[in-house]
Design a protein around this motif. Sequence first.
Motif, mmCIF file in Angstrom:
data_model
loop_
_atom_site.group_PDB
_atom_site.id
_atom_site.type_symbol
_atom_site.label_atom_id
_atom_site.label_comp_id
_atom_site.label_asym_id
_atom_site.label_seq_id
_atom_site.Cartn_x
_atom_site.Cartn_y
_atom_site.Cartn_z
ATOM 1 N N VAL A 36 0.253 -1.290 0.002
ATOM 2 C CA VAL A 36 0.252 -0.173 -0.453
ATOM 3 C C VAL A 36 0.956 0.981 0.144
ATOM 4 O O VAL A 36 0.284 1.867 -1.022
ATOM 5 C CB VAL A 36 -1.242 -0.608 1.348
ATOM 6 C CG1 VAL A 36 -2.120 1.257 0.874
ATOM 7 C CG2 VAL A 36 -1.828 -0.754 1.147
ATOM 8 N N ARG A 37 2.101 0.780 0.737
ATOM 9 C CA ARG A 37 2.955 2.622 0.862
ATOM 10 C C ARG A 37 3.328 2.831 -0.577
ATOM 11 O O ARG A 37 3.879 4.006 -0.851
ATOM 12 C CB ARG A 37 3.850 1.466 1.932
ATOM 13 C CG ARG A 37 5.245 3.127 2.311
ATOM 14 C CD ARG A 37 6.330 3.120 3.396
ATOM 15 N NE ARG A 37 6.609 4.210 3.473
ATOM 16 C CZ ARG A 37 6.962 5.216 4.306
ATOM 17 N NH1 ARG A 37 5.706 4.759 4.746
ATOM 18 N NH2 ARG A 37 8.042 6.121 3.888
ATOM 19 N N ASP A 38 4.241 1.844 -1.200
ATOM 20 C CA ASP A 38 4.743 1.511 -2.779
ATOM 21 C C ASP A 38 3.268 2.127 -3.087
ATOM 22 O O ASP A 38 4.035 3.196 -4.057
ATOM 23 C CB ASP A 38 4.710 0.373 -3.362
ATOM 24 C CG ASP A 38 6.086 -0.018 -2.940
ATOM 25 O OD1 ASP A 38 6.834 1.003 -1.788
ATOM 26 O OD2 ASP A 38 6.365 -1.273 -3.095
ATOM 27 N N HIS A 39 2.395 1.854 -3.459
ATOM 28 C CA HIS A 39 1.052 2.786 -4.054
ATOM 29 C C HIS A 39 1.343 3.916 -4.082
ATOM 30 O O HIS A 39 0.426 4.554 -5.127
ATOM 31 C CB HIS A 39 -0.054 2.007 -3.963
ATOM 32 C CG HIS A 39 -0.155 -0.014 -4.860
ATOM 33 N ND1 HIS A 39 0.131 0.128 -6.112
ATOM 34 C CD2 HIS A 39 -1.410 -0.465 -4.436
ATOM 35 C CE1 HIS A 39 0.264 -1.642 -6.194
ATOM 36 N NE2 HIS A 39 -1.115 -1.885 -5.282
ATOM 37 N N VAL A 40 0.810 4.027 -2.524
ATOM 38 C CA VAL A 40 0.523 5.930 -2.578
ATOM 39 C C VAL A 40 1.843 6.719 -2.719
ATOM 40 O O VAL A 40 2.001 7.655 -3.560
ATOM 41 C CB VAL A 40 0.134 5.931 -1.205
ATOM 42 C CG1 VAL A 40 0.912 7.649 -0.382
ATOM 43 C CG2 VAL A 40 -0.697 5.465 -0.370
#
Length: 385
Positions: A45-49
């Motif tokens: 999720v962090r990578d997506h954001v």
Amino acid sequence: MTPGARVQAAAEILDEILGGVAAEKALTGWARRSRFAGSKDRAAVRDHVFQALRCRRSYACLGGAQTGRALMLGALRAEGRDPAEVFTGEGHAPSALSEAERAAGHVPEALGDRFDLSDWMIPCFEGALGEAWGDTAKALTERAPVVLRVNLRKATGASAMAALAEEGVDATPAEISGTALMVHEGARRVAGSRAYREGLVELQDGSSQAAMERLAVPKGARVLDYCAGGGGKTLAMAASAEARWFAHDAAPQRMRDLPARAGRAGVNVTLLKGAAGTGPYDLVLCDVPCSGSGTWRRTPDAKWRLTPEGLAGLTKTQAGILDEAAALVADGGRLAYATCSVFREENEAQVSEFLSRNPAWRTEGQYRWPVSAQGDGFFLAILAR
């Protein structure tokens, strides 16, 4: 979490950030509310954001709007994926695309959209970097490398790599600095590794390491890191020089981890509550507050928060710090000025203005490191009285 659920979570977090919440705060809040999410889910999720923030303008064009949902829609289109495969509404995935969303979106055309910069920044990039400005802007839309610094007080490159490999961290020497190791696999294992706990390695960007190698520290010198923060640059210098080390920061809480880091590294650093009257020093390093434009791969939300007024305020602060620090330098000593910015206003122009105010000083050298596969954008000037 399913891949679709991760995209939905990223879209919701992005909406918070677009509403004014800092990226790290939004991510931390989501993680606390989402105890069901495992470490791999949180990382994904962090990578997506972060990737959506790096490419905010181009993804908004492709997705058709400046919303978290549209940014994730644009991200999928940028990857050449069919968003309908993810936007299904099943298993906590984003709801199915509307006809309007299917029809929305276009290829980025304006310069700011194509290079993911605010329009006002483009002349700053071009003025500082010339023809290379576009390559730099594009590099800032990619994920930053993970680089380690070998602590030469405790290890060699070979022994550090061997220790890391024992715990599944694949690292190899980097050309940018004699102490730099590029991490290829296992980056998230570094902080818990024996090599890190025992002070064999530290996380430090390659350009920052290269800059510290430019600073000759005489044996027994008194060295002050005037804007120390976490103290990484002090520890980098101390790994290969015997001197007396002092650290100061206008916000002392930023140095709270430095005693533990210094102890792990085998270095004695004296923390100062105030620097006035503590000189003279043979070397004063000023790694000043700046736009961080050379590090926007790591802090992409900062790119969109910066304004012309904010940049002007930073240059004023930098000038004040230079004047304060210069008063602490011994006769014949050195003043090192550093930023992680690519802007000329914070770099060469700042040094030129300092020299015009202080004719007794001269430049011994000015160096730039570009945003690259081994390091962030970085600037260093070495000044002598």
